[in-house]
Every structure is written in structure tokens, then in C-alpha cells.
Design a protein around this motif. Sequence first.
Motif, PDB file in Angstrom:
ATOM      1  N   GLN A 196       0.825  -1.211   0.000  1.00  0.00           N
ATOM      2  CA  GLN A 196       0.000   0.000   0.000  1.00  0.00           C
ATOM      3  C   GLN A 196       0.858   1.258   0.000  1.00  0.00           C
ATOM      4  OE1 GLN A 196      -2.725  -0.673   3.416  1.00  0.00           O
ATOM      5  NE2 GLN A 196      -4.277  -0.080   1.940  1.00  0.00           N
ATOM      6  N   ALA A 197       1.854   1.272   0.873  1.00  0.00           N
ATOM      7  CA  ALA A 197       2.709   2.459   0.966  1.00  0.00           C
ATOM      8  C   ALA A 197       3.430   2.702  -0.356  1.00  0.00           C
ATOM      9  CB  ALA A 197       3.718   2.275   2.096  1.00  0.00           C
ATOM     10  N   ALA A 198       3.975   1.652  -0.934  1.00  0.00           N
ATOM     11  CA  ALA A 198       4.700   1.801  -2.196  1.00  0.00           C
ATOM     12  C   ALA A 198       3.775   2.289  -3.306  1.00  0.00           C
ATOM     13  CB  ALA A 198       5.335   0.469  -2.585  1.00  0.00           C
ATOM     14  N   SER A 199       2.541   1.805  -3.300  1.00  0.00           N
ATOM     15  CA  SER A 199       1.584   2.209  -4.323  1.00  0.00           C
ATOM     16  C   SER A 199       1.269   3.695  -4.229  1.00  0.00           C
ATOM     17  CB  SER A 199       0.309   1.383  -4.177  1.00  0.00           C
ATOM     18  OG  SER A 199      -0.675   1.811  -5.085  1.00  0.00           O
ATOM     19  N   VAL A 200       1.045   4.177  -3.010  1.00  0.00           N
ATOM     20  CA  VAL A 200       0.703   5.592  -2.831  1.00  0.00           C
ATOM     21  C   VAL A 200       1.911   6.475  -3.137  1.00  0.00           C
ATOM     22  CG1 VAL A 200      -0.050   7.343  -1.184  1.00  0.00           C
ATOM     23  CG2 VAL A 200      -1.087   5.072  -1.138  1.00  0.00           C
ATOM     24  N   VAL A 201       3.085   6.105  -2.597  1.00  0.00           N
ATOM     25  CA  VAL A 201       4.289   6.916  -2.823  1.00  0.00           C
ATOM     26  C   VAL A 201       4.643   6.928  -4.315  1.00  0.00           C
ATOM     27  CG1 VAL A 201       6.755   7.152  -2.302  1.00  0.00           C
ATOM     28  CG2 VAL A 201       5.139   6.508  -0.492  1.00  0.00           C
ATOM     29  N   GLY A 202       4.313   5.852  -4.986  1.00  0.00           N
ATOM     30  CA  GLY A 202       4.591   5.784  -6.419  1.00  0.00           C
ATOM     31  C   GLY A 202       3.825   6.805  -7.234  1.00  0.00           C
ATOM     32  N   THR A 203       2.759   7.355  -6.678  1.00  0.00           N
ATOM     33  CA  THR A 203       1.984   8.379  -7.396  1.00  0.00           C
ATOM     34  C   THR A 203       2.546   9.771  -7.206  1.00  0.00           C
ATOM     35  OG1 THR A 203       0.454   8.819  -5.541  1.00  0.00           O
ATOM     36  CG2 THR A 203      -0.088   6.984  -7.016  1.00  0.00           C
ATOM     37  N   LEU A 204       3.565   9.935  -6.355  1.00  0.00           N
ATOM     38  CA  LEU A 204       4.062  11.274  -6.008  1.00  0.00           C
ATOM     39  C   LEU A 204       5.188  11.748  -6.919  1.00  0.00           C
ATOM     40  CD1 LEU A 204       3.998  10.969  -2.096  1.00  0.00           C
ATOM     41  CD2 LEU A 204       2.270  11.944  -3.623  1.00  0.00           C
ATOM     42  N   GLY A 205       5.618  10.892  -7.818  1.00  0.00           N
ATOM     43  CA  GLY A 205       6.605  11.331  -8.808  1.00  0.00           C
ATOM     44  C   GLY A 205       7.933  11.727  -8.211  1.00  0.00           C
ATOM     45  N   ALA A 206       8.548  12.786  -8.805  1.00  0.00           N
ATOM     46  CA  ALA A 206       9.900  13.203  -8.422  1.00  0.00           C
ATOM     47  C   ALA A 206       9.983  13.665  -6.971  1.00  0.00           C
ATOM     48  CB  ALA A 206      10.364  14.310  -9.360  1.00  0.00           C
ATOM     49  N   ALA A 207       8.878  14.137  -6.391  1.00  0.00           N
ATOM     50  CA  ALA A 207       8.898  14.595  -4.995  1.00  0.00           C
ATOM     51  C   ALA A 207       9.281  13.476  -4.042  1.00  0.00           C
ATOM     52  CB  ALA A 207       7.533  15.176  -4.618  1.00  0.00           C
ATOM     53  N   ALA A 208       9.058  12.242  -4.453  1.00  0.00           N
ATOM     54  CA  ALA A 208       9.322  11.109  -3.563  1.00  0.00           C
ATOM     55  C   ALA A 208      10.736  10.554  -3.709  1.00  0.00           C
ATOM     56  CB  ALA A 208       8.312   9.996  -3.841  1.00  0.00           C
ATOM     57  N   ILE A 209      11.551  11.117  -4.618  1.00  0.00           N
ATOM     58  CA  ILE A 209      12.889  10.555  -4.861  1.00  0.00           C
ATOM     59  C   ILE A 209      13.729  10.460  -3.589  1.00  0.00           C
ATOM     60  CG2 ILE A 209      15.104  11.001  -6.004  1.00  0.00           C
ATOM     61  CD1 ILE A 209      13.521  11.931  -8.463  1.00  0.00           C
ATOM     62  N   PRO A 210      13.838  11.514  -2.756  1.00  0.00           N
ATOM     63  CA  PRO A 210      14.646  11.371  -1.536  1.00  0.00           C
ATOM     64  C   PRO A 210      14.157  10.237  -0.621  1.00  0.00           C
ATOM     65  CG  PRO A 210      14.181  13.678  -1.979  1.00  0.00           C
ATOM     66  CD  PRO A 210      13.324  12.885  -2.912  1.00  0.00           C
ATOM     67  N   ALA A 211      12.848  10.083  -0.531  1.00  0.00           N
ATOM     68  CA  ALA A 211      12.303   9.015   0.317  1.00  0.00           C
ATOM     69  C   ALA A 211      12.633   7.643  -0.256  1.00  0.00           C
ATOM     70  CB  ALA A 211      10.799   9.181   0.451  1.00  0.00           C
ATOM     71  N   TRP A 212      12.541   7.508  -1.588  1.00  0.00           N
ATOM     72  CA  TRP A 212      12.897   6.238  -2.216  1.00  0.00           C
ATOM     73  C   TRP A 212      14.382   5.937  -2.010  1.00  0.00           C
ATOM     74  CZ3 TRP A 212       9.287   3.078  -2.809  1.00  0.00           C
ATOM     75  CH2 TRP A 212       8.077   3.358  -3.440  1.00  0.00           C
ATOM     76  N   GLN A 213      15.222   6.957  -2.127  1.00  0.00           N
ATOM     77  CA  GLN A 213      16.665   6.730  -1.941  1.00  0.00           C
ATOM     78  C   GLN A 213      16.976   6.274  -0.520  1.00  0.00           C
ATOM     79  OE1 GLN A 213      17.882  10.634  -3.345  1.00  0.00           O
ATOM     80  NE2 GLN A 213      18.645   9.780  -5.285  1.00  0.00           N
ATOM     81  N   ALA A 214      16.272   6.848   0.455  1.00  0.00           N
ATOM     82  CA  ALA A 214      16.461   6.411   1.841  1.00  0.00           C
ATOM     83  C   ALA A 214      15.961   4.981   2.031  1.00  0.00           C
ATOM     84  CB  ALA A 214      15.729   7.367   2.791  1.00  0.00           C
TER      85      ALA A 214
END
Length: 571
Positions: free
Chosen positions: A446-464
Amino acid sequence: MTDRIEVAATELRPLLEEFIMWARANAPGSDPELVGPAALWHRLAFSQDLGTWKRADLRNLLLDRMPKVVQDPDAAADGMLPAVDAYLTFLSQTGRLAEGSDSLADLQAELDDVEDEFVDLMEDLLEDADGEDDEEDDGAGDLGDFEPFADELAELDTIRLRPDSELAAAARQAPLVAMARDLALWVGSGRKVGEDTLLTDAEVEEALAAVGLPRPETEGPIAEAVPHLWNIWNLAVDLEFLQPGEGNTVAVQDDTEEWPFDDDEDVLDAWMLGLHSVDYGDPELDDDDLTMALAGLTRGVLVRLLLAGGSRDLDELAQDLAETAADLDELGSDAWEAAGDPLAPAIDWLVGYGMVELRDKALSLTPLGTEGVIHLVDDADIEVDARPAIESMSAHELLALSAELPEEEADAEFAAWMRLREPGKAAEELLEAAAEDESDALIRVQAASVVGTLGAAAIPAWQAALKQSSLRPYAATHLSQLEVEGAPEPTQDDTHWLILDMWTISAGLGRSEFVSSLRDIGPDMVNSLLEVIWKIPHAHVEELLDLISQVHPDKQVAKAARRALFKARSL
């Protein structure tokens, strides 16, 4: 016979009150309420000495007398013998098992001997009750029974609960909790309690002064004229401010003087311990039958306020409850009249516990009261749609709640929650929540699905998230899709992890759903996966391999799953 019962009950009451306190600390798994009838009939039929217990008497009590008088065979079958065991242990440890009694070990051996026969007798009573005419309604609930309102409660609009910090601040201000603390501090580290009454009249006067209650005008013993003090005493026990000690003593708990506690969670935990004290708000009349006719009144107030959206006119509420009391009990109208103002003690207690407020004849639930009544409804196993306030909902609470909601409602919750945060911050919170429990695949997906809709804004969170083994497959996949420079490419192991997550969710939906998902990818693909997927350090890999070996319709696939399971267990 009625007079004998009343005399025996009066003799037993102080002893049973002390046993209840003892049981909280020494036998928390037992139900002290089940001891009362057994102890009463032991006194009436077998021994005038409350402390004299014999094996033969115990057997006759349980197998001959109790089946004739027990009110709830189901509860008795589950809890009567453990409760009696705890009571006999209490008598022995406190020196009340009289000389001439059989030993505690012998009495406990008798309990073991009669257990099967006693349970059979209770089951016979249950079968007899099931065979009675269903039309006969001799088991109507009291005024505090929530069950008649189950459908209405289920249809309520979503109830938003306030943040813990706000609720804890309100709980710290509850006057009754402060009074219970002051009473416990007055009791001290080892106060002797009496057998007839817990406190002497002189001690009662001191206790009244300690909690700020007036001395009653009475010609009889003061102890019999201060029910509110004893309710506060019981609340102090509920809150675990007081606990039984050795040798007929009670003592204050070490951290009691620290109330109100600094930590919000500690405050709410303590307040919840005393939540069932709402029953102490029920009117207490001189006639026990009239008192019972109004039993549950305080809970009845709470559920009606909840159903009305949190507030009701006091006169209308009183009329509603008066009519219900008359319908439920033939003495209901007499009891209501005898009480004068039956709602007064109920409202006083609820105000004191921080649950309601009265303004201009309008009685309303406070946020703390709403939280409390929701817990009471939940304790009654009744469904009600209650959720944390959006502004106070953590990412993990949001993910857990949304997993149980229809898709449209879940999307609405996510949208409302996201509007209160910057996209980058939302992504960070959601992925941190997903990493809390590596075994929770549904939260992770669920978390990955929602964060996946946030585009480039989520890059730092994905990197962490690349640093978290359970999230790395998702992070690598999304960073690759976003064409982030230097991001690792998803590996085959990452793909296998994602498959295991999806299988875990599918298995959680039921066996047929799981089998269907396996059929969708075909036996050849499943066989290929089984050759390598056992190596993945996933929390559910062994469980899933075992399940495939049991349910897959293709025998060759099932056999391959057993081989893979053996390898996984050998790692």
C-alpha cells in the motif's frame, strides 16, 4: 430463607471485597465475580464458618448445589473452578483457611477430580436453556446493554477521535482520578483493613478529608453512609493506584504520586484502566431490587449520547431512560421514582471522569468521553466506524485503516491525509511506516503504491528506502522508472521479493484466492520460481512454500514446493 441469604451475604461482603483486590494482583486470569455465589451457598449449606472448607463439601457444592443456582452456565463452565481455586488460595495465603479444613492441596485435587463432571453439568444446563421457548424473554439486558443499539451504531457516520495529546490533557484534569490518587496516598504503604468494614469510622473520616468529601450526617456507622467514597476506593483499585498487600493490608503503588504522568500514553493507559468505573455512577438505593432495576443507567446515558451525535437535551434523555427502565423491569418505574433524580449520580460520575459536560440542560460527550464510549462499544463486540482525526493520524494508522476500507473510502482517506503534508514529507512518513514491520506485506505494498503516485517529490524518500531490505525492491523499481541517475537497477532477487509480497497478500485473502493467483501464472512459471525463490530471506517464504505444497492442484508443483521448503529450512 431470604433473611438467611441476606445475613450470609452481609457476612461475606468484606471478605469478597478483599478477595477481589487480592485477585487483581495474584490471580488476574480468574473471574472473582463467579466466587460470590459459590461462597454464599457454601456458607448457607455447608459451614457457618467462612474459612472452613472440606473436600466432600466442595464436591457437593459444585456438583449438587451450583447447578441449581448458577445464573450463567457458560461462564461457570469456563471460569467457576479457576475462580474457586483462586479463592481457596486466597484464604490459605491470608491465614483464613480455618483449622479443621482440608489442606489447600487436597481441595485443589478435589477441584481437578470434579472438573469434567462439573463442566458436563453446565453444558447440560446450556442445552436445556437452548431447548426452551425462544419467545420467552427472561434475559433482557439492563439499561446499559449496547446490543439493542447494534444496528444503529453500525449505521452511524464516521466518528473522528481526537489526538492522544488532546485526550491525555483532558484525562489529566479528571477530578475522580485525582481523588483516587489522593485516597491511595492516604492509604499509604501498608494499611490494615478490617473484616466487617474496610476502614474504621475514624479512618473513614480521615479518608473523606483526604479526597475532599464532606462527612455525612448519620446516626449509624459512617462507613455505611459514604458510597461515593467506596466508589473512589474501587476506582483507585481499578487504576492500580491501590493493591493488596500481605496480612490483610492494602498499599499504594509506587508511582501513584506521580499522577498526572508526563507521558501521554501512560496517562491514557491509566485512564482506560478505570473506564469501567462508569458503572459506579448507577444509582444506589436502599432496596437492592430497586437498585438492580436501574443497573446500567450510566452506560445507557453514554450510548444514547453517542447515537444522538454527542449531545441530548437532559429532560428528553431522562424521559427516554425512564421509559426504558419501565419496559425492562416491572420495578423500573418504582425505582426511577424512588431514586428522585436517577441521572444525577450518573452525570456526576461521568463529569468527574471527564466524559461529559452539562450546559444549559444539554448533556454532551467530551472528546475523552467519545473515546471512552467507543472502547466500551468495542468491548461489547459491536461494530462502529471510528477513526483517528485526519490531522492526527500517523502514516501507519492510515495504512492499517485503509487496508480495511473499500477502495473509494481508502482513496478519500489518503487524499485528505496528503493534503495536510508536502509530498516529499508524506512519502518519507509512509515509507518509514512500511518499514516498521518486515512481515506486513500489505502495508508495504500500500505504501509503495501511494508513494509511487508522487513522482519526483518522492525521490529522496525512495533513496532512503534503499537501505531497508524489505523496501529496496520497491525503491529500486521506482527510482529506475523515474530515471534517477546512479540509482541501482532492480535485480532478480528484487523481483522475487515482490512476487513473495503479492503471494503473501493473496494467501491472506483465503485459500481459493491463493490457488487462483497461482493458476493465473501457470505451473511452469511456478516451478521456475520454486527453484530459486526459496533463497529469498522473506518473512513468509517458508509459510508460502508450505501452503503451495498443500493446495496446488498440480502434484508436480506441490512436490517441487516441498523440496523448496526443505531447502529454505536448511538455510
